[in-house]
Every structure is written in C-alpha cells, then in structure tokens.
Write a protein that holds these residues in place. Sequence first.
Motif, mmCIF file in Angstrom:
data_model
loop_
_atom_site.group_PDB
_atom_site.id
_atom_site.type_symbol
_atom_site.label_atom_id
_atom_site.label_comp_id
_atom_site.label_asym_id
_atom_site.label_seq_id
_atom_site.Cartn_x
_atom_site.Cartn_y
_atom_site.Cartn_z
ATOM 1 N N VAL A 24 51.576 99.897 61.913
ATOM 2 C CA VAL A 24 51.701 101.353 61.844
ATOM 3 C C VAL A 24 52.403 101.894 63.084
ATOM 4 O O VAL A 24 53.318 102.721 62.987
ATOM 5 N N ILE A 28 56.022 103.721 62.888
ATOM 6 C CA ILE A 28 56.181 105.098 63.354
ATOM 7 C C ILE A 28 57.224 105.158 64.470
ATOM 8 O O ILE A 28 58.080 106.047 64.493
ATOM 9 N N TRP A 31 60.606 104.610 62.940
ATOM 10 C CA TRP A 31 60.945 105.736 62.081
ATOM 11 C C TRP A 31 61.378 106.931 62.928
ATOM 12 O O TRP A 31 62.408 107.543 62.672
ATOM 13 N N GLN A 114 60.959 102.271 57.175
ATOM 14 C CA GLN A 114 59.955 102.481 58.216
ATOM 15 C C GLN A 114 59.004 103.621 57.843
ATOM 16 O O GLN A 114 57.807 103.542 58.092
ATOM 17 N N ALA A 118 55.016 103.258 57.445
ATOM 18 C CA ALA A 118 54.160 104.083 58.306
ATOM 19 C C ALA A 118 53.174 104.905 57.486
ATOM 20 O O ALA A 118 51.988 104.971 57.818
#
Length: 144
Positions: A24, A28, A31, A114, A118
């Motif tokens: 995660v 993140i 992203w 991504q 996420a």
Amino acid sequence: MYAGLVHAHSGLRWIALVLLVAAVVTAIGKWQGRGSYTDGNRKLYLFTLISVHTQLLLGIVLLFISPKVNFGMMSEKLYRFYSVEHTTGMLIAIILITIGYSRSKRASDATAKQRLVAIFYGIGLLLILASIPWPFRIAGAGWF
C-alpha cells in the motif's frame, strides 16, 4: 495438528500484514509521485496476494476444525466473532485484494495500476486490521 495450524495462521499474519503495508505504501508513493510500474512492484504485489491466499487456505481448514467456530452459539461474543465477523471480514478483504491485483494487471498505464493497487489493497488492509482477533479485543487471543 490444530495447535500447529493456529500458530501458523497467527504467525503468518505478520508476514501478510507487513507485505500489505509495504504494498500500500509503495503503491501510494508511486501513484502520487507518478512512478513507474516495475517488476519489483509487481512482485511485491504478487507476494502480498500469495500471502493473503495462504492465510485464506489455513483459515478455511481452521474454520472446519476449530472449537471456537460454532454457528449454533451466535449469542456468545467469542463464537460469533470467529464464526461470522472474522470469517466474513477476511473473505471480503481477500476478494478485494484479488480484484485489485487482477484489475491492476489489465490497466493501461502505470498511474492507473498503482492507483488500483493502492485503493483495493488499502481497503483490504483496513478490513483485515478490523477483523483480526487482537489480544485487546478478544479474550484469549494472542499476538502470535
């Protein structure tokens, strides 16, 4: 056999949690930073998927042999937690993680990949954290 499965299921949760948090945080970060979807990321997401599915298999076996699972005693908090709440929460979380991995493989660009990881892995992580029998939540539950 039961004790060994319980310890394996409880101990392997830490590996799954660490991998989920790493996945995660990585997703993140990539992203938001518009990073690329590399083989390292893909392998992290795959290992996370494998770890939660391994936990699922151990949990299914425990569902059938555990004395804590009793669908006839729903009025008692311990039995209701293990029979319904834990099982349902974990199953939904694993389904979301699986959907996130599958959809990210089909996404066209790195940012979308991504973002999907996420979101789906993040929601799965929250559900897993809410469904774990933590020692402060369930009497008799241990850290390992």
